[in-house]
Design a protein around this motif. Structure first.
Motif, PDB file in Angstrom:
ATOM      1  N   ARG A  73      38.558  31.827  30.803  1.00 44.74           N
ATOM      2  CA  ARG A  73      37.925  33.045  31.310  1.00 44.74           C
ATOM      3  C   ARG A  73      38.952  34.160  31.460  1.00 44.74           C
ATOM      4  O   ARG A  73      40.148  33.926  31.512  1.00 44.74           O
ATOM      5  N   ASN A  74      38.420  35.373  31.529  1.00 49.48           N
ATOM      6  CA  ASN A  74      39.233  36.565  31.828  1.00 49.48           C
ATOM      7  C   ASN A  74      40.354  36.770  30.808  1.00 49.48           C
ATOM      8  O   ASN A  74      41.479  37.124  31.156  1.00 49.48           O
ATOM      9  N   VAL A  75      40.011  36.578  29.542  1.00 48.00           N
ATOM     10  CA  VAL A  75      41.013  36.712  28.489  1.00 48.00           C
ATOM     11  C   VAL A  75      40.914  38.093  27.848  1.00 48.00           C
ATOM     12  O   VAL A  75      39.844  38.533  27.422  1.00 48.00           O
ATOM     13  N   LEU A  76      42.060  38.747  27.795  1.00 49.46           N
ATOM     14  CA  LEU A  76      42.186  40.024  27.111  1.00 49.46           C
ATOM     15  C   LEU A  76      43.340  39.934  26.121  1.00 49.46           C
ATOM     16  O   LEU A  76      44.359  39.308  26.400  1.00 49.46           O
ATOM     17  N   GLN A  77      43.162  40.542  24.985  1.00 46.68           N
ATOM     18  CA  GLN A  77      44.254  40.589  24.018  1.00 46.68           C
ATOM     19  C   GLN A  77      45.331  41.539  24.525  1.00 46.68           C
ATOM     20  O   GLN A  77      45.035  42.632  25.014  1.00 46.68           O
ATOM     21  N   SER A  78      46.580  41.131  24.384  1.00 42.98           N
ATOM     22  CA  SER A  78      47.688  41.991  24.790  1.00 42.98           C
ATOM     23  C   SER A  78      48.507  42.488  23.601  1.00 42.98           C
ATOM     24  O   SER A  78      49.190  43.499  23.695  1.00 42.98           O
ATOM     25  N   ASN A 134      46.587  38.052  27.706  1.00 42.60           N
ATOM     26  CA  ASN A 134      47.120  38.475  29.000  1.00 42.60           C
ATOM     27  C   ASN A 134      47.600  37.302  29.850  1.00 42.60           C
ATOM     28  O   ASN A 134      48.120  37.498  30.944  1.00 42.60           O
ATOM     29  N   LYS A 135      47.458  36.080  29.338  1.00 43.80           N
ATOM     30  CA  LYS A 135      47.940  34.905  30.056  1.00 43.80           C
ATOM     31  C   LYS A 135      49.241  34.375  29.469  1.00 43.80           C
ATOM     32  O   LYS A 135      49.705  33.291  29.825  1.00 43.80           O
ATOM     33  N   GLY A 136      49.806  35.131  28.522  1.00 42.31           N
ATOM     34  CA  GLY A 136      51.056  34.715  27.914  1.00 42.31           C
ATOM     35  C   GLY A 136      50.901  33.741  26.769  1.00 42.31           C
ATOM     36  O   GLY A 136      51.886  33.212  26.257  1.00 42.31           O
ATOM     37  N   ASN A 884      38.243  39.555  25.301  1.00 50.01           N
ATOM     38  CA  ASN A 884      38.692  40.937  25.094  1.00 50.01           C
ATOM     39  C   ASN A 884      37.662  41.953  25.574  1.00 50.01           C
ATOM     40  O   ASN A 884      37.744  43.133  25.229  1.00 50.01           O
ATOM     41  N   SER A 885      36.680  41.490  26.336  1.00 43.92           N
ATOM     42  CA  SER A 885      35.713  42.368  26.999  1.00 43.92           C
ATOM     43  C   SER A 885      35.705  42.041  28.484  1.00 43.92           C
ATOM     44  O   SER A 885      36.140  40.967  28.902  1.00 43.92           O
ATOM     45  N   VAL A 917      28.654  42.365  40.751  1.00 48.63           N
ATOM     46  CA  VAL A 917      29.783  41.450  40.589  1.00 48.63           C
ATOM     47  C   VAL A 917      30.516  41.830  39.304  1.00 48.63           C
ATOM     48  O   VAL A 917      29.881  42.040  38.272  1.00 48.63           O
ATOM     49  N   LYS A 918      31.833  41.885  39.376  1.00 48.66           N
ATOM     50  CA  LYS A 918      32.638  42.195  38.201  1.00 48.66           C
ATOM     51  C   LYS A 918      33.381  40.944  37.734  1.00 48.66           C
ATOM     52  O   LYS A 918      33.879  40.173  38.549  1.00 48.66           O
ATOM     53  N   THR A 919      33.435  40.768  36.418  1.00 47.45           N
ATOM     54  CA  THR A 919      34.130  39.601  35.860  1.00 47.45           C
ATOM     55  C   THR A 919      34.874  40.007  34.589  1.00 47.45           C
ATOM     56  O   THR A 919      34.690  41.111  34.059  1.00 47.45           O
ATOM     57  N   GLY A 920      35.649  39.060  34.093  1.00 46.36           N
ATOM     58  CA  GLY A 920      36.209  39.178  32.757  1.00 46.36           C
ATOM     59  C   GLY A 920      35.363  38.382  31.789  1.00 46.36           C
ATOM     60  O   GLY A 920      34.184  38.112  32.035  1.00 46.36           O
TER      61      GLY A 920
END
Length: 929
Positions: A73-78, A134-136, A884-885, A917-920
């Motif tokens: 969860r909560n994955v964004l491209q960096s 974003n998690k390395g 990525n959203s 509620v906000k989430t990734g």
């Protein structure tokens, strides 16, 4: 690559003799953990110019996109790194000799522009990428994808010429076409539909062969006797006075060292419409013609080019008549077996003639039209000996397919229709008559046939089996099918709910979309087949939930640019195949597709480049509207076409044209301000802001009633458009919403809005939190609307709310409710500032008797899914947000309700009956009590 690993093995100290087995086991376990970590992030769905592995890419710097798959969860491209090579073997070695972007710190995963070495015409390129999140974590390299460039400039065609069977004299050119039948003095204007062939000997071993081809109006390509591609009506319709589309085919597997034959069969399409049978228009830019270049690359590094010229041979084909409106006839006795294969004797054929073709050639980048589905006969009725009517049970865009047995010279004649008359015969009154298909048998055991260069709207097929000799034995139809044709846009949306009428309505609208999505968005698949422009923006939001139409939208925007007049005017149809007389020539609600579609398309797909390309056209259209307006009011045009009033539907009855046209004009100006800001056109922003303020003031002065707190006659369209377009002053919004609701409820929840207004009625109610009214209006079948059409037997959306037999029964201009199914009931939308669903908003509306809803939609970033169930005060929902959203949820809840996410209680903000509620990204399960 070692420096990109994010998993490190620990240093272990041990006694070999005592711990060897333990260490091996530990190492394997650690290796599995490490592999699981690195494999939890994948790159999928690589696309170039919004297509998978496209051929004939025209932009010099194409845009690349991809999707991210992960179980976290909560994955964004960096960051990303892209490799492009001209040899796939280099990519397997992690080498990009054409472009290595290196590691780019960016979250962009769509519309990333290529920035490597200059790309060469006709050359194949390969690419892959890896990303960081974003998690390395770093992903593995993606699978290898690719694209092939098109011919980028006229010189790349290497002196290929337009050729044909014969040339149309300049004095006989009728373009654009003339409405309806034209002059009797023109006669029938027959045309030869030719076969064109080229025999060529290839003397070396072949590494790759590609053909670039444009055939007008349409073509079927074969190489060495095998049909190439599964396209139907290739290529796309356009303004032939300015350009034609060419297609690119990889024919490497079809050619070999030795003698080879390229064969092309040409059809009329819209390029030439003969003066016979039914026709919406009559005319022609020229007789059918072809231009092609075949590029052969040999294994020794050399190459050869074969182009169209006088050396090609030509002969009449077995297609003896073909019209986009009147049908198609085929005489199997005129077939020339093996004409497109080596060894065929073409000595009796004539030399092809060089002809004059369109000045420009552009690669066709939208998805092609294909045969998508086969319908078998559900019912058959014998009308009289030799005449029977077949019922396929579904109204669709398509062609008949027959398998027949009979004597040489026997005839099968087929009349397709949406409806049948009281006596059971095909009813073509509303679709154009006469229009039919004819097959003349050659007398073999079993013969099969289908038309190649035309189509129609159909549910019924009336078949006449006619013997060559009167009194002779009739030919026998062994099999009859209907072949549904449509644009091959990827279907990426689905919807279902507990309300069966809504499920049927969704299907009703979907069939109208599929039936009217070819190389343009047509109004109907039979009597017109024209690209009426209001549909592109009013129905566009519905379409983009169900189908990926990014590439088709770009084609439509090109049609718009080619159709614009020097004064900025935009016709109501594009391409402008025929020039209509007023009021069907120009109308603001139609022409504003020029501004609204590029902006919407940017919001849906993130296509900033298409918006920038369209911006000069958009500016010219604003100037045209300003010049047309009187005191900032535009009062001409078709208005709210096919609304429901006291008279039979057609021209707007309930709402003045000045309201719909001027409200659209104002909406255009608000879009222009946003587009100017995005594109850095800072000087344009205050200009359009000032114009918008003046139009708003004039609109309210002319149409707002400050006593009744409503617009004009308080029609549903007038109040709704004023609300949605932002013309209502903030202090008056509630009163105008109340006026809109009052009119609807005062009519026992019946609708009156038409083609232009109904989308805005739905949007205004949705924005006001009144989806309950939308439910009340559409969950019934006793008044004109979707349920009424279904009750009266419609299987595709009809042109009129009342399902008149006298008009089209397969139109998609009124299908606006599909948008609400996804954005309202399922709650899938994006935040006001979001682009391409980067910021997802989930706002489900459980209204009426709807207890469950399930919907999926693949955004440019990936799958968005909602599935909810409501029971009393309890609300359960499972949702998926793509990597990525991010997302913000507005879920139905009373203040103080308990909100659980994935089994854990969370603190939520409560606002207007919603828990916020906000989430990734990720999979979430919500429970609200």
């Amino acid at each position: 690559m070692k420096e990109e690993k994010n998993c490190r093995y620990p240093v272990l100290r041990y006694n070999k003799s005592k711990m060897k087995g333990t260490i091996v086991l530990t190492f394997l376990l650690l290796l599995q953990v490490c592999q699981a970590q690195t494999q939890s992030l994948f790159v999928r769905q690589l696309r170039c110019e919004d297509r998978v592995e496209p051929l004939g890419v025209q932009p010099a710097n194409p845009r690349l996109s991809w999707q991210i798959q992960t179980d976290q969860r909560n994955v964004l491209q960096s960051a990303y790194r892209i490799l492009v090579a001209d040899d796939s073997l280099l990519l397997k070695k992690d080498q990009g000799n054409i472009w290595d972007s290196k590691k780019v710190a960016s979250g962009a995963s769509i519309q990333v522009q290529y920035a490597g070495k200059p790309l060469l015409a006709a050359k194949r390129y390969y690419w892959k990428l890896m990303i960081w999140d974003n998690k390395g974590q770093a992903s593995a390299w993606s699978a290898i994808s690719g694209w092939q460039m098109g011919l980028l400039k006229p010189a790349d065609w290497e002196n290929a010429r337009w050729i044909g069977y014969e040339a149309l004299a300049d004095s006989d050119v009728i373009a654009p076409h003339v409405h309806l039948n034209g002059k009797k003095a023109w006669g029938t204007r027959p045309v030869v539909l030719p076969l064109l062939r080229k025999s060529v000997e290839l003397k070396k071993e072949i590494r790759k062969a590609t053909i670039f081809l444009s055939g007008l109006g349409h073509f079927q390509l074969s190489v060495n006797g095998k049909t190439i591609g599964d396209h139907f009506l290739a290529g796309g319709w356009t303004n032939y006075s300015k350009q034609a589309y060419y297609l690119t085919f990889d024919i490497t597997r079809q050619v070999d060292k030795g003698m080879n034959v390229i064969g092309v069969l040409l059809g009329n399409g819209f390029y030439y419409i003969p003066s016979q049978r039914y026709r919406k228009m009559t005319g022609g830019w020229g007789y059918p013609m072809l231009i092609a270049k075949t590029q052969v690359e040999y294994t020794d590094g050399s190459s050869e080019v074969i182009v169209t010229d006088e050396s090609w041979k030509a002969a009449p084909s077995p297609i003896i008549f073909s019209s986009m409106f009147g049908g198609e006839d085929y005489d199997a006795n005129k077939e020339q077996y093996g004409w497109d294969s080596p060894g065929f004797d073409a000595s009796g054929w004539k030399q092809a003639v060089v002809v004059k073709g369109p000045p420009g050639l552009l690669a066709e980048m939208q998805e092609p039209v294909k045969i998508k589905q086969r319908f078998t006969i559900a019912d058959v009725r014998m009308l009289r000996p030799g005449v029977q009517v077949y019922d396929l049970k579904q109204n669709f865009s398509g062609i008949p397919f027959i398998q027949v047995r009979g004597n040489k010279g026997d005839t099968i004649r087929l009349f397709a229709a949406e409806l049948i008359n009281a006596d059971g015969t095909a009813n073509q009154k509303a679709t154009g008559s006469p229009s039919f298909f004819t097959y003349i048998l050659k007398g073999e055991e079993d013969e099969s046939w289908r038309p190649l260069f035309t189509y129609t709207g159909m549910r019924y097929i009336e078949a006449h089996c006619l013997p060559k000799d009167s009194g002779g034995r009739r030919p026998e139809l062994i099999r009859v099918e209907g072949l549904h044709i449509s644009n091959d846009a990827r279907e990426h949306g689905s919807f279902s709910c507990s309300n069966e009428l809504f499920n049927q309505t969704h299907q009703l609208i979907d069939w109208a979309i599929k039936s009217n999505m070819v190389s343009v968005f047509t109004d109907c698949p039979h009597r017109e087949k024209l690209g009426w422009l209001e549909q592109t923006h009013l129905m566009g939001a519905s379409v983009q939930y169900k189908y990926d139409v990014a590439s088709l939208n770009r084609k439509v925007m090109n049609d718009l640019q080619l159709s614009q007049y020097p004064d900025g005017r935009i016709p109501e149809i594009a391409p402008e195949m025929v020039i209509f007389a007023p009021p069907f020539d120009e109308s603001t609600e139609w022409g504003s597709a020029t501004i609204i579609l590029p902006w919407y398309n940017y919001r849906w797909y993130g296509d900033k480049q298409a918006l920038e390309t369209s911006y000069p056209m958009m500016k010219r259209y604003v100037r045209f509207m300003k010049d047309t307006a009187k005191n900032n009011i535009i009062a001409h045009g078709l208005g709210d076409w096919f609304d429901i009033g006291p008279k039979k539907s057609g021209f707007a009855q309930m709402t003045k044209a000045g309201i719909t046209a001027t409200a659209t004009y104002y909406y255009d100006l608000t879009i222009m301000q946003q587009a100017a800001a995005l594109l850095g056109k800072k000087g344009d922003i205050p200009v359009y802001a000032k114009m918008a303020a003046e139009v708003k003031a004039s609109f309210n002065k002319a149409f707002f009633d400050p006593v009744k707190m409503q617009y004009d006659s308080a029609s549903q369209t007038a109040n709704a458009m004023a609300l949605y377009m932002g013309l209502v002053e903030e202090k008056n919004k509630k009163a105008v919403v109340d006026a809109l609701v009052r009119d609807i409820q005062g009519r026992n929840n019946a609708l009156t809005a038409g083609d232009i207004g109904y989308r805005y009625v739905l949007k205004a109610l949705e924005q006001a939190g009144r989806s309950d009214i939308i439910f009340d209006m559409n969950s019934r079948d006793d008044v004109p609307g979707y349920g009424f059409q279904l009750k009266h037997g419609a299987t595709a959306l009809t042109e009129s709310w009342q399902a008149y037999e006298s008009v089209s029964n397969n139109h998609f201009m009124l299908g606006h409710l599909m948008e609400w199914f996804y954005s309202g009931l399922a709650g899938i939308r994006q935040t006001p500032r979001s682009v391409a669903y980067k910021e997802v908003e989930i706002r489900p509306e459980p209204v009426g008797d709807v207890q469950t809803v399930k919907a999926e939609f693949v955004s440019p970033y990936g799958l968005i899914k909602t599935k909810w169930m409501k029971s009393g005060d309890k609300f359960d929902m499972i949702t998926v947000i793509p990597a990525n959203s991010t997302a913000v949820f507005y879920l139905p809840a009373k203040p103080g309700a308990v909100v659980q996410v994935n089994g854990k209680k969370v603190q939520a903000e409560f606002k207007d009956g919603k828990a916020v509620v906000k989430t990734g990204s990720g999979l979430y399960k919500f429970v609200i009590n």
